[in-house]
Structure formats: C-alpha cells, structure tokens
Design an enzyme around this catalytic site. Sequence first.
Site, PDB file in Angstrom:
ATOM      1  N   HIS A  89       2.324  14.761  64.987  1.00  0.00           N
ATOM      2  CA  HIS A  89       3.102  13.287  64.566  1.00  0.00           C
ATOM      3  C   HIS A  89       4.256  13.174  65.226  1.00  0.00           C
ATOM      4  CE1 HIS A  89       4.881  11.113  60.694  1.00  0.00           C
ATOM      5  NE2 HIS A  89       5.401  10.982  61.865  1.00  0.00           N
ATOM      6  N   HIS A 115       6.707  10.056  67.440  1.00  0.00           N
ATOM      7  CA  HIS A 115       6.990   8.694  67.674  1.00  0.00           C
ATOM      8  C   HIS A 115       7.593   8.581  69.211  1.00  0.00           C
ATOM      9  CE1 HIS A 115       7.005   7.258  63.292  1.00  0.00           C
ATOM     10  NE2 HIS A 115       7.219   8.544  63.196  1.00  0.00           N
ATOM     11  N   LEU A 116       7.028   7.773  69.971  1.00  0.00           N
ATOM     12  CA  LEU A 116       7.230   7.532  71.251  1.00  0.00           C
ATOM     13  C   LEU A 116       7.861   6.331  71.715  1.00  0.00           C
ATOM     14  CD1 LEU A 116       4.413   8.983  73.273  1.00  0.00           C
ATOM     15  CD2 LEU A 116       6.693  10.006  73.012  1.00  0.00           C
ATOM     16  N   ARG A 117       7.880   5.396  70.946  1.00  0.00           N
ATOM     17  CA  ARG A 117       8.592   3.946  70.953  1.00  0.00           C
ATOM     18  C   ARG A 117       7.827   3.378  72.016  1.00  0.00           C
ATOM     19  NH1 ARG A 117      10.092   4.947  65.843  1.00  0.00           N
ATOM     20  NH2 ARG A 117      11.877   5.893  65.609  1.00  0.00           N
ATOM     21  N   ASN A 129       4.109   2.778  64.697  1.00  0.00           N
ATOM     22  CA  ASN A 129       4.999   1.951  63.938  1.00  0.00           C
ATOM     23  C   ASN A 129       5.869   1.179  65.074  1.00  0.00           C
ATOM     24  OD1 ASN A 129       6.469   4.309  64.540  1.00  0.00           O
ATOM     25  ND2 ASN A 129       7.691   4.186  62.737  1.00  0.00           N
ATOM     26  N   HIS A 186       2.368   8.589  55.021  1.00  0.00           N
ATOM     27  CA  HIS A 186       3.722   8.640  54.789  1.00  0.00           C
ATOM     28  C   HIS A 186       3.775   8.612  53.220  1.00  0.00           C
ATOM     29  CE1 HIS A 186       8.243   8.215  55.439  1.00  0.00           C
ATOM     30  NE2 HIS A 186       7.913   7.913  54.173  1.00  0.00           N
ATOM     31  N   HIS A 203       4.847  14.824  57.223  1.00  0.00           N
ATOM     32  CA  HIS A 203       6.109  15.494  57.132  1.00  0.00           C
ATOM     33  C   HIS A 203       6.441  15.824  55.653  1.00  0.00           C
ATOM     34  CE1 HIS A 203       6.505  11.152  56.233  1.00  0.00           C
ATOM     35  NE2 HIS A 203       6.836  10.792  57.359  1.00  0.00           N
ATOM     36  N   LEU A 232      13.226  10.263  56.902  1.00  0.00           N
ATOM     37  CA  LEU A 232      12.484   9.900  55.717  1.00  0.00           C
ATOM     38  C   LEU A 232      11.108  10.855  55.920  1.00  0.00           C
ATOM     39  CD1 LEU A 232      13.431   6.065  54.946  1.00  0.00           C
ATOM     40  CD2 LEU A 232      13.973   8.022  53.645  1.00  0.00           C
ATOM     41  N   ASP A 288       7.263  14.801  63.950  1.00  0.00           N
ATOM     42  CA  ASP A 288       8.134  13.528  63.408  1.00  0.00           C
ATOM     43  C   ASP A 288       9.265  13.200  64.085  1.00  0.00           C
ATOM     44  OD1 ASP A 288       8.354  11.216  61.954  1.00  0.00           O
ATOM     45  OD2 ASP A 288       9.462  12.087  60.372  1.00  0.00           O
ATOM     46  N   HIS A 292      16.304   7.135  67.587  1.00  0.00           N
ATOM     47  CA  HIS A 292      16.955   5.851  67.378  1.00  0.00           C
ATOM     48  C   HIS A 292      18.444   5.940  67.995  1.00  0.00           C
ATOM     49  CE1 HIS A 292      14.708   4.262  63.771  1.00  0.00           C
ATOM     50  NE2 HIS A 292      14.511   5.523  63.503  1.00  0.00           N
ATOM     51  N   ALA A 335      16.769   5.824  59.995  1.00  0.00           N
ATOM     52  CA  ALA A 335      15.988   6.807  59.468  1.00  0.00           C
ATOM     53  C   ALA A 335      15.122   7.580  60.655  1.00  0.00           C
ATOM     54  CB  ALA A 335      15.190   6.658  58.141  1.00  0.00           C
TER      55      ALA A 335
END
Length: 347
Positions: free
Chosen positions: A16, A18-20, A44, A139, A177, A222, A250, A254, A266
Amino acid sequence: MPGMKTLTFTRPDDWHLHLRDEALMRSVLPDTARQFARAIVMPNLRPPVTTTVQAVAYRERILKALPKGMKFEPLMTLYLTDITSAEEIKKAKASGVVHAVKLYPAGATTNSDAGVTDLRKTYAALEEMQRCGMPLLVHGEVTSTDIDIFDREAVFIERVMQPLLKDLPGLRVVFEHITTKDAAQFVASTPDTIAATLTPQHLLYNRNAMLVGGIRPHFYCLPILKRETHREALVKAATSGNKKFFLGTDSAPHAQHTKENACGCAGCYTAHSAIELYAEAFEAAGALDKLEAFASFYGADYYGLPRNTEKVTLRKEEWQMPASVGFGEHRLVPLRAGEKMGWKLSS
Ligand SMILES: NC(=O)N[C@@H](CC(=O)O)C(=O)O
Ligand SMILES: [Zn+2]
Ligand SMILES: [Zn+2]
C-alpha cells in the site's frame, strides 16, 4: 564486526503506497525502491487513475522516473467509481499490470471526492472482480457526519464490510491500513480471501503521539491513530504469524506547508525508512523472527505473485532521521523527523 546485530531476510514488498506523480514522485520513488522490490501503487491522483489505459501510462511514468541502476516493480491499481464498468475490470485483469481496485468511500480521505457514493452502484464491477479474482482494496471508514472520527473504522465493518461480504462472499478484499482491535478481530475471523495491511505508524504510535504536549500534524493520517489498546491489538496481529496480515506502509507524502497548516492534510511519510520502522515495532514485541513473513511472504502469497529471492540486511545501528527531505520544489517531513532510529538497512 563481532557482536554486531544484523538481520538478513528476503527483500520486502510494500502492499500500500502513495507515489504521487511527476516531480513529487521523482523525489520519493528512490526511498521505496531502495527497500522494496514491488509496491501496490495507490490510484488517488488528481484526476484519479480510473482506467487501465491511465494505469498503464502511470506505470510507465514511474518506471521512467526510476534512477539508473535501481530495480522496482510498480503494481498498479484502479480507482473504483460509481461508473466503473465490468468491461473495465476485464481490461484491467487482461492487462497483467493492474493487480487490484481501490475503494475510497467519497470524502473519506485525501483525493477521494471522486470516490464511491453508494456501494450498490459498483456491484457490476465488483461481481466481475469476484469472478476473475481481482482484489478490492478498501479504505475502511464511513463518512457520515454523525459518526465520530475515532469510530469510523469500527462502524464501517458493520455498515459496509459485512453486508458487502454477504452479497459477494467470493470477493477478495484487503482491509487497508487497519487501526483498530475491531478490524484486526474481524479480519482474523474471516475466510482466507480477506486480508489486511498494517502501517508502521499504527504499530508504533497511539493518538497521544499526535495530541499530547501540542498538536503534531506529521502524525495525522487517516484512519487516525487510535488509543493504546488498539495499537497493542495491531502489533499482536502483525506479529502473530497469521498470513492475513501483511506490510503496507500507506506512505502518503504531503508537502510540509500543507501539513503544518490550519487545515493540515492527512498522511504520514514513512517510505524514507519504512522497513527500519517495522523492525523497531517487531523488536519491541520480541518478534523479529516474524518480520520476514509479514514483510516479504504473505503479501506476495495473497496477490498470487512469486516471493522475492533477493536478500536485504538490517543492522542494529543508531542514526538520525533528517528533519526534512526534498519534495519537488517543496520540503517533506518524514515520520520520526530529527529523531533517533535504531536499525539501518545496508545499502
Ligand atoms: N492515509 C492518509 O492519511 N492519506 C492518504 C490516503 C489514504 O490512504 O487514505 C493520502 O493519499 O494522502
Ligand atoms: Zn486510505
Ligand atoms: Zn493510503
């Protein structure tokens, strides 16, 4: 060095992440690729990755951003919407590069406004996923305003998860998560088609870390950190040797100024030294012998992918986490910024 404590085990994967995208992705990708052979990459983005064509293009951007000499395999996901069709699921499955579909209840978390408003609208897609064995990654938080933020995961189990599994008993579902004893117990009680990922922050911290002695936005993610009894239940699940529980950081970067803000975003940036953070949590539980299966076996087994064959080594060594790292033209504050770490991955 004699007496030096080391731990050698199979290279882990992150189930899980997030690489953007673009410059932001280029900043964080090497951190993940240094530790993990593969990662399930969350969809996302803005706009979200809703089609196989978009997922294939995103995968190519990731591979192109990989520094020379680094090996890493991005495992792509689609963002489920009210209008995702069964046809799109078939395309995803046939592509060989899309490995799962992600359910964000609309409004539940970062970039989830295109998420699902009513799960029943997605049943055609979910039925096809059940048929072809494509996992649904969830989620798991309700979004109704009347539900307290600390209860949103537990309420999701009864209001969404249980009815969903009743309607689609063959659907493969990863409860992502997880942050509560309720979710850990629920997952443990289900058939092998249901699994869960656990983050380093939820294994290491309770909500005091975020709220005592001042509000600490870099611990805000979150689902939100819960009380100590929940953290203990999560550690127990992660270190139990139960194949349903596996590693998913996760890691959710940011920019510093968007977290240190009157309305902060978050997400915790854990990719900087994720495996070291997990090692610390497992060591504290006296369960370092369970780390390899959690980090390197159970996820691959669940997704029907071969286990990695390469090895990595962690050394017991003190070092200090940087206060921040570059993030495109911004700064990014990793979890544990400026503090001591006790394990180090050998390069
Ligand atoms: N975990 C988070 O707090 N944030 C994630 C989204 C998510 O996984 O919910 C993000 O993309 O920033
Ligand atoms: Zn999430
Ligand atoms: Zn996430």
